[in-house]
Design an enzyme around this catalytic site. Structure first.
Site, PDB file in Angstrom:
ATOM      1  CE  LYS A  23      -1.502   1.649   4.031  1.00  0.00           C
ATOM      2  NZ  LYS A  23      -1.322   3.517   4.015  1.00  0.00           N
ATOM      3  CG  ASN A  24       2.286   2.958   3.405  1.00  0.00           C
ATOM      4  OD1 ASN A  24       1.099   3.002   3.661  1.00  0.00           O
ATOM      5  ND2 ASN A  24       2.969   2.040   4.817  1.00  0.00           N
ATOM      6  NE  ARG A  94       0.184  11.949   7.112  1.00  0.00           N
ATOM      7  CZ  ARG A  94       0.917  12.440   7.162  1.00  0.00           C
ATOM      8  NH1 ARG A  94      -0.225  13.714   6.898  1.00  0.00           N
ATOM      9  NH2 ARG A  94       1.958  13.297   6.863  1.00  0.00           N
ATOM     10  CB  CYS A 118      -4.450  10.764  10.875  1.00  0.00           C
ATOM     11  SG  CYS A 118      -3.195   9.895  11.338  1.00  0.00           S
ATOM     12  NE  ARG A 123       0.942  10.510   9.913  1.00  0.00           N
ATOM     13  CZ  ARG A 123       0.490   9.778   9.475  1.00  0.00           C
ATOM     14  NH1 ARG A 123      -0.525   9.312   9.628  1.00  0.00           N
ATOM     15  NH2 ARG A 123       1.258   9.045   8.082  1.00  0.00           N
ATOM     16  N   PRO A 124       3.119  16.810  10.094  1.00  0.00           N
ATOM     17  CG  PRO A 124       5.150  18.069  11.526  1.00  0.00           C
ATOM     18  CD  PRO A 124       3.830  16.768  12.051  1.00  0.00           C
ATOM     19  CB  ILE A 125       3.990  18.354   4.907  1.00  0.00           C
ATOM     20  CG1 ILE A 125       3.641  19.999   4.963  1.00  0.00           C
ATOM     21  CG2 ILE A 125       3.066  16.722   5.038  1.00  0.00           C
ATOM     22  CD1 ILE A 125       2.178  19.542   3.322  1.00  0.00           C
ATOM     23  CG  ASP A 126       8.339  20.013   9.547  1.00  0.00           C
ATOM     24  OD1 ASP A 126       8.052  18.939   9.935  1.00  0.00           O
ATOM     25  OD2 ASP A 126       9.841  20.262   9.974  1.00  0.00           O
ATOM     26  CD  GLN A 127      12.240  18.108   7.407  1.00  0.00           C
ATOM     27  OE1 GLN A 127      13.570  18.137   7.563  1.00  0.00           O
ATOM     28  NE2 GLN A 127      11.891  19.409   8.790  1.00  0.00           N
ATOM     29  CG  ASP A 308       3.355   1.363   9.400  1.00  0.00           C
ATOM     30  OD1 ASP A 308       3.356   1.373   8.195  1.00  0.00           O
ATOM     31  OD2 ASP A 308       2.730   2.528  10.422  1.00  0.00           O
ATOM     32  NE  ARG A 400      -7.136   5.152   4.825  1.00  0.00           N
ATOM     33  CZ  ARG A 400      -5.913   5.901   5.084  1.00  0.00           C
ATOM     34  NH1 ARG A 400      -6.560   6.507   6.432  1.00  0.00           N
ATOM     35  NH2 ARG A 400      -4.520   6.448   4.816  1.00  0.00           N
TER      36      ARG A 400
HETATM   37  C1  EPZ Z   1       4.762   6.767   6.227  1.00  0.00           C
HETATM   38  O1  EPZ Z   1       4.041   8.076   6.684  1.00  0.00           O
HETATM   39  C2  EPZ Z   1       3.931   5.800   5.773  1.00  0.00           C
HETATM   40  N1  EPZ Z   1       2.634   6.289   5.295  1.00  0.00           N
HETATM   41  C3  EPZ Z   1       2.670   5.022   7.497  1.00  0.00           C
HETATM   42  O2  EPZ Z   1       2.222   4.460   7.497  1.00  0.00           O
HETATM   43  C4  EPZ Z   1       4.114   5.545   8.413  1.00  0.00           C
HETATM   44  O3  EPZ Z   1       4.017   4.529   9.593  1.00  0.00           O
HETATM   45  C5  EPZ Z   1       5.599   5.753   8.205  1.00  0.00           C
HETATM   46  O4  EPZ Z   1       5.289   6.780   6.816  1.00  0.00           O
HETATM   47  C6  EPZ Z   1       6.630   5.329   9.058  1.00  0.00           C
HETATM   48  O5  EPZ Z   1       7.129   4.746   8.492  1.00  0.00           O
HETATM   49  C7  EPZ Z   1       2.743   6.121   3.932  1.00  0.00           C
HETATM   50  O6  EPZ Z   1       4.148   6.248   3.515  1.00  0.00           O
HETATM   51  C8  EPZ Z   1       1.633   6.979   3.180  1.00  0.00           C
HETATM   52  P1  EPZ Z   1       6.455   9.917   8.159  1.00  0.00           P
HETATM   53  P2  EPZ Z   1       4.420   9.480   6.850  1.00  0.00           P
HETATM   54  O7  EPZ Z   1       6.680  10.858   7.124  1.00  0.00           O
HETATM   55  O8  EPZ Z   1       5.174   9.439   5.122  1.00  0.00           O
HETATM   56  C9  EPZ Z   1       7.586  13.693  11.367  1.00  0.00           C
HETATM   57  C10 EPZ Z   1       0.174   2.669   7.730  1.00  0.00           C
HETATM   58  O9  EPZ Z   1      -0.494   2.787   8.047  1.00  0.00           O
HETATM   59  N2  EPZ Z   1       7.192  14.042  10.325  1.00  0.00           N
HETATM   60  O10 EPZ Z   1       8.041   8.566   7.762  1.00  0.00           O
HETATM   61  O11 EPZ Z   1       3.694  10.048   6.270  1.00  0.00           O
HETATM   62  C11 EPZ Z   1       5.987  12.586  11.577  1.00  0.00           C
HETATM   63  O12 EPZ Z   1       5.452  13.488  12.227  1.00  0.00           O
HETATM   64  C12 EPZ Z   1       0.764   4.393   7.329  1.00  0.00           C
HETATM   65  O13 EPZ Z   1       0.398   2.151   6.481  1.00  0.00           O
HETATM   66  C13 EPZ Z   1       7.800  15.324  10.511  1.00  0.00           C
HETATM   67  O14 EPZ Z   1       8.010  16.383  11.492  1.00  0.00           O
HETATM   68  O15 EPZ Z   1       5.179   9.546   8.556  1.00  0.00           O
HETATM   69  C14 EPZ Z   1       6.063  11.196  12.021  1.00  0.00           C
HETATM   70  O16 EPZ Z   1       6.742  12.066  13.680  1.00  0.00           O
HETATM   71  C15 EPZ Z   1       0.383   5.139   8.966  1.00  0.00           C
HETATM   72  N3  EPZ Z   1       7.659  16.824   9.419  1.00  0.00           N
HETATM   73  C16 EPZ Z   1       7.858  11.175  11.444  1.00  0.00           C
HETATM   74  O17 EPZ Z   1       8.320  12.443  11.054  1.00  0.00           O
HETATM   75  C17 EPZ Z   1       7.809  16.053   7.830  1.00  0.00           C
HETATM   76  O18 EPZ Z   1       7.785  17.454   7.050  1.00  0.00           O
HETATM   77  C18 EPZ Z   1       7.794  10.154  10.819  1.00  0.00           C
HETATM   78  O19 EPZ Z   1       6.970  10.209   9.500  1.00  0.00           O
HETATM   79  C19 EPZ Z   1       7.065  14.654   8.199  1.00  0.00           C
HETATM   80  C20 EPZ Z   1       7.192  14.054   8.897  1.00  0.00           C
END
Ligand code: EPZ
Length: 429
Positions: A23-24, A94, A118, A123-127, A308, A400
Site C-alpha cells: 500500500k505505502n 493523507r 490523523c 503529522r506535519p509536512i514541514d520537511q 506500523d 483503506r
Molecule cells: C509513512 O507515513 C507511512 N504512510 C506510514 O504508514 C508509516 O507509519 C510512516 O511512513 C513511518 O514509516 C505512507 O507511506 C502513506 P514520516 P509518513 O514522514 O511519510 C515526522 C500506515 O498505516 N515528520 O516517515 O507520513 C512525523 O510527524 C501509515 O500505513 C515531520 O516532523 O511518515 C513522524 O513523527 C501510518 N515533518 C515522523 O516524522 C515532516 O515533514 C515520521 O513520519 C514529515 C514527517
C-alpha cells in the site's frame, strides 16, 4: 449503512496466504505516474480504497486510467490539464500529499489541501515544504491550501531534519525533472522508497542511492513509458505472522521479500516464536502454550522495527507472561489503540512514548472503535485470541490498507464476519 466486523474469539490461525502489493508504495506510484508524458502500467497493486481514491483524483486531473484486471492499472498522463486535485477527494487520504511533488515536477504548479492529521498525533509536512523551497518553488499556505509554484525547479542539497518516508519520496518526485543535481541527506531508507526510485528510473529518471540515507538525483527533461510491479506489502505480511504467533496457530505467508521483514522476524524469535524463512516465504509455528517471552520493543525508521506493526505486536505482548515495554519513537502519539485494548482486559500503562504491558492476561471480546488502519489490524488479532465475540466499528479504516480483510483471514482458517450495523442492532428479527 455503516459496517462492522464480528470476530468470534478463541480462533487459531492455520493456513497459507499470498501477500498483496505494498500500500505505502502504491499510494506514491500513482501520483508518480503523472511525471511521465505517456502511459505507464502498474502491476500487483492492492485493490484498497486509498487506490480507488487516487484513481478518481488522477482522472479528475485529466489522466486516463484503465484497468485490465483487479490489480493492474494503465495510467496515461500525456494530457493532464489541471494542477488542483479536487479538494473533497484529496482530503480523503493523507497520501494525496505525493501529488505536491509530482504535479510540481510535471507542471511547476500545484494547489492542494494540507493533509489532515490523523490518530497517530500531529503529522506535519514541514520537511516536504523545506525540500520544495530548496528546489526553488514559491510556497504559499493559506486557508488550509498549499500553493506551490516554480518557473523551473533547480537541483539542491537538502538535509532532512527528520527521517521522513513521505518527505524523502515527495522531494524525489519533484527533483527527478529539476535542472541539475539534487542530494537528499538523512533520507529515509524504507523499501517503499527504493521501489518508487526503481519505477522513476524505469521511466528514465536518474536516482541513485535510494535505500541509503543519501539519495542523489540528476534531473532529466522528460520521463516516458514503463511497466512496474509493486513490491510485496511487508506490513500486511507482518500482520499475518503476528496473528499466527498470537493465536498459537501456524501460517505460511508467501510472496514476501524476507529481508524487508528482518526486524519483525528477529522480534518474533525473541518472544519465543518458531519461524522458518524461505526465499520468498516465511512460516510461523505459533506456540501459545503460555511460553511467550516478554520483550522490549522500540520502533524506529527502517531497518528498525516498523511503527506500523507496533499495534499488532502490542497485542502479542499482552499474551507473554511478564512485563514488556513498547517505545514508539516514530510518531508522537501512536497509542490510540491502547484504550480499546484495555476494554478487553489488557493491562497497559502509558507513560509518554512508552507503554508498559503486564502480560499473561486473557483478553475478553468487546465492542471496539477502529480509528486507524493498523490499530484495526491489532483489534482483529485481539478479537481472534479473546474469550467471546468482538465487534469492530469503523471497518472503513481497515479497508483503506487491507484488501478484502475477511476473505484473507478466511484463507488463514479464521472467521471474520462483515455485517451492516442495522443487521447487528436487531439480531434475530
Ligand atoms: C509513512 O507515513 C507511512 N504512510 C506510514 O504508514 C508509516 O507509519 C510512516 O511512513 C513511518 O514509516 C505512507 O507511506 C502513506 P514520516 P509518513 O514522514 O511519510 C515526522 C500506515 O498505516 N515528520 O516517515 O507520513 C512525523 O510527524 C501509515 O500505513 C515531520 O516532523 O511518515 C513522524 O513523527 C501510518 N515533518 C515522523 O516524522 C515532516 O515533514 C515520521 O513520519 C514529515 C514527517
Amino acid at each position: 449503512m455503516a459496517e462492522c466486523l464480528l470476530i468470534p474469539g478463541k480462533q487459531k490461525v492455520k493456513g497459507r496466504i499470498k501477500v498483496c502489493g505494498s500500500k505505502n508504495t502504491a499510494v506514491a506510484l500513482l501520483p508518480a505516474a503523472l511525471l511521465a508524458e505517456s502511459s505507464t502500467v502498474l502491476y500487483n497493486l492492492p485493490r484498497i480504497t486509498d487506490i480507488d481514491r487516487l484513481v478518481e483524483i488522477l482522472t479528475a486531473l485529466g489522466a486516463k486510467v484503465t484497468s485490465s484486471n483487479h490489480h493492474c492499472l494503465r495510467i496515461d498522463s500525456s494530457s493532464i490539464n489541471s494542477f488542483t486535485p479536487p479538494h473533497s477527494l484529496a482530503n480523503k487520504l493523507r497520501a494525496s500529499y505525493y501529488l505536491m511533488g509530482s504535479l510540481l515536477g510535471r507542471l511547476g504548479h500545484v494547489e492542494i489541501p494540507l493533509p489532515g492529521g490523523c490518530n497517530l498525533g500531529p503529522r506535519p509536512i514541514d520537511q516536504h515544504i523545506k525540500g520544495f523551497s530548496a528546489l526553488g518553488a514559491d510556497v504559499e499556505i493559506e486557508h488550509g491550501i498549499v500553493k506551490l509554484k516554480a518557473k523551473k525547479l533547480k537541483g539542491a542539497h537538502i538535509y532532512l531534519d527528520v527521517v521522513s518516508v513521505g518527505a524523502t519520496i515527495n522531494i524525489m518526485l519533484a527533483a527527478v525533472r529539476a535542472e541539475g543535481k539534487t542530494v537528499i541527506e538523512n533520507a529515509a531508507k524504507e523499501p517503499e522508497i527504493v521501489d518508487v526510485a526503481n519505477y522513476l528510473n524505469a521511466m528514465g529518471a536518474r536516482v541513485r542511492g535510494a535505500g541509503t540515507d543519501v539519495i542523489k538525483i540528476e534531473g532529466v527533461n522528460e520521463l516516458g513509458s514503463t511497466e512496474h510491479t509493486v513490491i510485496p506489502d511487508r506490513i500486511e505480511g507482518g500482520t499475518y505472522l503476528i496473528a499466527a504467533a498470537a493465536s498459537g496457530g501456524e501460517a505460511l505467508v508467501e510472496e514476501v521479500i524476507p529481508k524487508h521483514l528482518d526486524p519483525v522476524v528477529a522480534k518474533l524469535k525473541e518472544v519465543g516464536i518458531h519461524l522458518e524463512v524461505g526465499p520468498d516465504w516465511i512460516r510461523v509455528q505459533g506456540n501459545n502454550d503460555g511460553s511467550l517471552l516478554p520483550s522490549d520493543l522500540k520502533t524506529f525508521p527502517y531497518p528498525g522495527f516498523p511503527t506500523d506493526l507496533q499495534p499488532p505486536m502490542m497485542v502479542l505482548l499482552t499474551q507473554a507472561a511478564g512485563t514488556s515495554i513498547v517505545t514508539e519513537n516514530v510518531f508522537e502519539r501512536r497509542f490510540r489503540h491502547v484504550d480499546e485494548l484495555k476494554k478487553m482486559g489488557a493491562r497497559i500503562k502509558l507513560e509518554g512514548r512508552t507503554a508498559v504491558i503486564q502480560g499473561g492476561q486473557d483478553l475478553t471480546g468487546a465492542p471496539l472503535q477502529v480509528t486507524d488502519l493498523r490499530g484495526g489490524a491489532a483489534f482483529i488479532i485481539a478479537g481472534l485470541i479473546s474469550r467471546g465475540e468482538t465487534m469492530l466499528s469503523g471497518v472503513e479504516h481497515v479497508d483503506r490498507g487491507y484488501e478484502k480483510i475477511e476473505e484473507r483471514f478466511e484463507r488463514l482458517g479464521v472467521e471474520l464476519k462483515r455485517v451492516s450495523m442495522g443487521e447487528r442492532l436487531f439480531p434475530g428479527k
